[in-house]
Write a protein that holds these residues in place. Structure first.
Motif, PDB file in Angstrom:
ATOM      1  N   ALA A 273      -4.273   7.167   5.251  1.00 38.17           N
ATOM      2  CA  ALA A 273      -4.181   5.716   4.861  1.00 38.17           C
ATOM      3  C   ALA A 273      -3.536   4.902   5.977  1.00 38.17           C
ATOM      4  O   ALA A 273      -3.738   3.881   6.488  1.00 38.17           O
ATOM      5  CB  ALA A 273      -3.634   5.454   3.405  1.00 38.17           C
ATOM      6  N   SER A 275      -3.242   5.780   9.084  1.00 37.87           N
ATOM      7  CA  SER A 275      -4.013   5.635  10.147  1.00 37.87           C
ATOM      8  C   SER A 275      -5.205   4.585  10.064  1.00 37.87           C
ATOM      9  O   SER A 275      -5.996   4.564  11.345  1.00 37.87           O
ATOM     10  CB  SER A 275      -4.642   7.216  10.634  1.00 37.87           C
ATOM     11  OG  SER A 275      -3.541   7.964  10.825  1.00 37.87           O
ATOM     12  N   SER A 276      -5.264   3.843   9.250  1.00 39.37           N
ATOM     13  CA  SER A 276      -6.357   2.863   8.938  1.00 39.37           C
ATOM     14  C   SER A 276      -6.282   1.625   9.779  1.00 39.37           C
ATOM     15  O   SER A 276      -4.919   1.478  10.201  1.00 39.37           O
ATOM     16  CB  SER A 276      -6.796   2.697   7.641  1.00 39.37           C
ATOM     17  OG  SER A 276      -5.253   2.282   6.903  1.00 39.37           O
ATOM     18  N   LYS A 277      -7.250   0.783   9.627  1.00 44.29           N
ATOM     19  CA  LYS A 277      -6.975  -0.573  10.408  1.00 44.29           C
ATOM     20  C   LYS A 277      -5.818  -1.337   9.759  1.00 44.29           C
ATOM     21  O   LYS A 277      -5.003  -2.030  10.403  1.00 44.29           O
ATOM     22  CB  LYS A 277      -8.241  -1.286  10.398  1.00 44.29           C
ATOM     23  CG  LYS A 277      -9.318  -0.634  11.510  1.00 44.29           C
ATOM     24  CD  LYS A 277     -10.528  -1.248  11.433  1.00 44.29           C
ATOM     25  CE  LYS A 277     -11.480  -0.549  12.198  1.00 44.29           C
ATOM     26  NZ  LYS A 277     -12.922  -1.459  12.274  1.00 44.29           N
ATOM     27  N   LYS A 278      -5.883  -1.330   8.412  1.00 47.00           N
ATOM     28  CA  LYS A 278      -4.738  -2.159   7.742  1.00 47.00           C
ATOM     29  C   LYS A 278      -3.921  -1.227   6.763  1.00 47.00           C
ATOM     30  O   LYS A 278      -4.281  -1.127   5.658  1.00 47.00           O
ATOM     31  CB  LYS A 278      -5.662  -3.202   6.967  1.00 47.00           C
ATOM     32  CG  LYS A 278      -6.112  -4.322   7.555  1.00 47.00           C
ATOM     33  CD  LYS A 278      -6.726  -5.195   6.673  1.00 47.00           C
ATOM     34  CE  LYS A 278      -7.335  -6.604   7.445  1.00 47.00           C
ATOM     35  NZ  LYS A 278      -8.042  -7.452   6.529  1.00 47.00           N
ATOM     36  N   PRO A 279      -2.961  -0.458   7.400  1.00 47.53           N
ATOM     37  CA  PRO A 279      -2.293   0.487   6.668  1.00 47.53           C
ATOM     38  C   PRO A 279      -1.395  -0.048   5.826  1.00 47.53           C
ATOM     39  O   PRO A 279      -0.782  -0.812   6.022  1.00 47.53           O
ATOM     40  CB  PRO A 279      -1.640   1.286   7.611  1.00 47.53           C
ATOM     41  CG  PRO A 279      -1.545   0.165   8.821  1.00 47.53           C
ATOM     42  CD  PRO A 279      -2.732  -0.654   8.965  1.00 47.53           C
TER      43      PRO A 279
END
Length: 355
Positions: A273, A275-279
């Protein structure tokens, strides 16, 4: 480019037929197609951690194979049907098999009987080679314990045989002494009325007395040996030793399982999570909360395997790594503060509840 894995077709066919004949679970299930549009009836057979499916019950070759090691099987809610399909879906019960392998789609199945559905879910959930290996290891530990008991009993039996031999020698001596007394009595009490029949009767009585005496001596010595061994320090130390060993093994297995849940159900999902775009959480916060938990898990997995294999040097492996625990314990209070701060973020709180 990495090549695909090749399976021995003959071996897979043999295993499929073996599952169809002697599998732990067999029956007809409906399988959802890869395009998620249609359901197809297939004949399924479960063998250890392998799930085979055939076109029908009379098929001689499997159509496919699923490896169930590490999978998660749960009941699934029925899909929302249209008005025309409500009656046809009322008697359908669904369950899914989710795999831990990357890029492998979940297997969706259904049946027309709720009991059949629950039995399939239970059978697939327990279809693990690791569970069989753990059960085998437990049985081996008990087998080794029984071997120790057998060896001890052999030693006791040898001592008992020696004592019985000594008792028989003593009985023979008593027998010779009784025979001498009988001869003396015959000389003193010689009378015309004495007949060979009377002598035979006296000899039978003597033999009965000897047989009773021999059995009584053997029973008394056996009872004494058993009671002495039960009360002996060796037997007590063996009981305490085995209790400590099995308790340590059970505790270590439970601790490894808890670390596995911590790393796989919390650390790794939160790391993904981050490493996601909107962590909802940063990598630094994840590292602060969990620190070296993954390293500790790997270390204890090695230690647990060494403990199961009865390796004498398994403690030597663990002792140089104790500084890892010092760092882990010192970080505990700080990790709680970071976790409390992250919980104020709604996105992180939702993510935490989801995992």
């Amino acid at each position: 480019m990495q090549k695909g894995i090749r399976l021995n077709d003959g071996h897979v066919t043999y295993l499929g037929l073996l599952a169809k004949k002697d599998g732990t679970r067999r029956g007809c299930l409906s399988k959802k197609s890869s395009d998620n549009t249609k359901w197809h009836a297939k004949w399924f057979a479960l063998l250890q951690n392998m799930l085979f499916y055939f076109e029908n019950e009379s098929s001689s070759r499997p159509s496919g194979l699923y490896l169930l090691e590490g999978c998660i099987c749960d009941r699934a809610p029925s899909p929302k049907p249209s008005q025309s399909a409500k009656e046809s879906l009322e008697k359908q019960y669904y369950f899914t098999v989710s795999f831990t392998h990357e890029n492998q789609k979940a297997l969706e199945l259904r049946t027309e009987d709720v009991k059949d559905c629950d039995e399939w879910v239970a059978a697939i959930s327990h279809a693990s080679y690791r569970n069989l290996a753990n059960e085998h290891e437990t049985l081996m530990q008990k087998y080794l314990h029984l071997l120790q008991i057998v060896e001890t009993e052999k030693t006791v039996a040898k001592q008992l045989r020696q004592q019985i031999e000594d008792g028989e020698i003593e009985i023979e001596r008593l027998k010779s002494e009784i025979s001498g007394h009988l001869k003396d009595n015959e000389k003193i009490n010689t009378s015309p009325a004495t007949t060979p029949t009377d002598d035979d009767s006296e000899i039978k009585k003597i033999k009965k007395v000897q047989s009773f005496l021999r059995g009584w001596i053997c029973r008394r010595k056996w009872k004494t040996i058993i009671q002495d061994y039960i009360r002996s320090p060796h037997a007590e130390s063996m009981r305490k030793r085995n209790q400590v060993v099995f308790s340590m093994l059970d505790s270590e297995a439970e601790y490894v399982q808890q670390l596995h849940i911590l790393v796989n159900n919390f650390l790794r999902p939160l790391r993904m999570a981050a490493s996601s775009k909107k962590p909802p959480i940063t990598h630094d916060d994840v590292s602060s909360i969990f620190l070296n938990s993954e390293t500790i898990m790997f270390l204890h997995q090695i230690f647990y395997q060494g403990l199961k294999a009865r390796i004498p040097t398994c403690f030597d492996i663990l002792l140089p790594m104790l500084n890892i625990y010092q760092e882990f314990v010192r970080n505990h209070q700080y990790s709680l503060q970071i976790l409390a701060h992250c919980k104020q973020n709604r996105d992180f709180d939702k993510l935490l509840k989801a995992v």
